[in-house]
Scaffold this active site. Structure first.
Site, PDB file in Angstrom:
ATOM      1  CG  HIS A  16      74.123  11.571  39.005  1.00  0.00           C
ATOM      2  ND1 HIS A  16      73.458  10.608  38.280  1.00  0.00           N
ATOM      3  CD2 HIS A  16      74.237  12.646  38.169  1.00  0.00           C
ATOM      4  CE1 HIS A  16      73.172  11.070  37.069  1.00  0.00           C
ATOM      5  NE2 HIS A  16      73.651  12.299  36.969  1.00  0.00           N
ATOM      6  CE  LYS A  40      67.921  15.463  29.287  1.00  0.00           C
ATOM      7  NZ  LYS A  40      68.894  15.276  30.367  1.00  0.00           N
ATOM      8  NE  ARG A  89      79.194  13.974  32.639  1.00  0.00           N
ATOM      9  CZ  ARG A  89      77.995  13.684  32.180  1.00  0.00           C
ATOM     10  NH1 ARG A  89      77.588  12.442  32.197  1.00  0.00           N
ATOM     11  NH2 ARG A  89      77.221  14.614  31.696  1.00  0.00           N
ATOM     12  CB  SER A 128      71.666   8.747  33.171  1.00  0.00           C
ATOM     13  OG  SER A 128      71.894   9.346  34.416  1.00  0.00           O
TER      14      SER A 128
HETATM   15  P1  ADP Z   1      70.944  16.705  33.063  1.00  0.00           P
HETATM   16  O1  ADP Z   1      69.703  16.093  32.529  1.00  0.00           O
HETATM   17  O2  ADP Z   1      70.766  18.058  33.653  1.00  0.00           O
HETATM   18  O3  ADP Z   1      72.152  16.603  32.175  1.00  0.00           O
HETATM   19  P2  ADP Z   1      72.025  14.589  34.645  1.00  0.00           P
HETATM   20  O4  ADP Z   1      71.186  13.807  35.599  1.00  0.00           O
HETATM   21  O5  ADP Z   1      72.530  13.882  33.453  1.00  0.00           O
HETATM   22  O6  ADP Z   1      71.217  15.852  34.334  1.00  0.00           O
HETATM   23  O7  ADP Z   1      73.261  15.218  35.432  1.00  0.00           O
HETATM   24  C1  ADP Z   1      73.109  16.114  36.503  1.00  0.00           C
HETATM   25  C2  ADP Z   1      74.453  16.757  36.802  1.00  0.00           C
HETATM   26  O8  ADP Z   1      75.384  15.761  37.165  1.00  0.00           O
HETATM   27  C3  ADP Z   1      75.079  17.493  35.636  1.00  0.00           C
HETATM   28  O9  ADP Z   1      75.760  18.629  36.142  1.00  0.00           O
HETATM   29  C4  ADP Z   1      76.064  16.494  35.081  1.00  0.00           C
HETATM   30  O10 ADP Z   1      77.134  17.141  34.398  1.00  0.00           O
HETATM   31  C5  ADP Z   1      76.534  15.845  36.359  1.00  0.00           C
HETATM   32  N1  ADP Z   1      77.039  14.479  36.166  1.00  0.00           N
HETATM   33  C6  ADP Z   1      76.486  13.489  35.442  1.00  0.00           C
HETATM   34  N2  ADP Z   1      77.231  12.371  35.461  1.00  0.00           N
HETATM   35  C7  ADP Z   1      78.325  12.666  36.230  1.00  0.00           C
HETATM   36  C8  ADP Z   1      79.510  11.949  36.614  1.00  0.00           C
HETATM   37  N3  ADP Z   1      79.735  10.707  36.183  1.00  0.00           N
HETATM   38  N4  ADP Z   1      80.400  12.566  37.416  1.00  0.00           N
HETATM   39  C9  ADP Z   1      80.186  13.837  37.803  1.00  0.00           C
HETATM   40  N5  ADP Z   1      79.132  14.585  37.463  1.00  0.00           N
HETATM   41  C10 ADP Z   1      78.201  14.023  36.685  1.00  0.00           C
END
Ligand code: ADP
Length: 158
Positions: A16, A40, A89, A128
């Site tokens: 992130h 969630k 990803r 996460s």
């Molecule tokens: P959500 O609950 O919307 O999936 P996340 O917090 O998991 O939210 O992710 C927010 C954004 O960050 C999403 O667009 C996700 O694809 C992106 N994201 C998550 N992990 C990574 C990573 N390792 N590298 C790049 N983008 C990521």
């Protein structure tokens, strides 16, 4: 251009942070928006997630952290956001992200565009959920998350 980077950030990972920093170099203003998703179960509450992000992004003048409980598209319109940033990803992300982007465009009165930024290859396995799983078994997450997150997640599973 003012953009929003929405997500759960439960917790924020190096993946992130990488996207946020790259976006901060491309756009005038980046709003990191922590969303409430009723489906969630979170490990960190909203205050904890906001606090970790704020500590990490303190030095970035054009990055702001906030929360929103509602439809992302309403947040976008209320705050005059030009575009939504999402991270991709792998192809598996693309399917759900495409649906999310098209739905937001359908509901948008301002024809908001979603901009996809691709993950760095070394971050593409990082999520996460995987961080929480490793931490729950006392595994080392020091290369996956920033230091402040590592400390907080260790306390959660103590
Ligand atoms: P959500 O609950 O919307 O999936 P996340 O917090 O998991 O939210 O992710 C927010 C954004 O960050 C999403 O667009 C996700 O694809 C992106 N994201 C998550 N992990 C990574 C990573 N390792 N590298 C790049 N983008 C990521």
């Amino acid at each position: 251009m003012k953009v929003v980077y929405p997500g759960s950030f439960d917790p924020v990972t190096n993946g992130h942070i990488d996207i946020i920093k790259r976006a901060a170099g491309l756009f005038e203003e980046v709003v990191v928006c922590v969303l409430v998703n009723s489906k969630k179960n979170y490990l960190f509450n909203m205050e904890e997630r906001i606090e970790m992000l704020e500590e990490l992004l303190y030095d970035y003048d054009n990055v702001k952290v906030c929360m929103y409980s509602g439809l992302l598209i309403d947040f976008v319109e209320k705050n005059k956001i030009d575009s939504i940033i999402r991270g991709i990803r792998a192809i598996s992300d693309y399917e759900s992200e495409l649906q999310f982007a098209q739905m937001n465009k359908f509901y948008s009165r301002t024809n908001v565009e979603t901009i996809f930024m691709v993950a760095e290859p070394e971050m593409s396995y990082l999520s996460s959920s995987i961080v929480k799983e490793i931490a729950s078994f006392n595994g080392d997450v020091s290369r996956l998350v920033p230091k402040n997150v590592e400390i907080k997640i260790k306390q959660k599973f103590k």
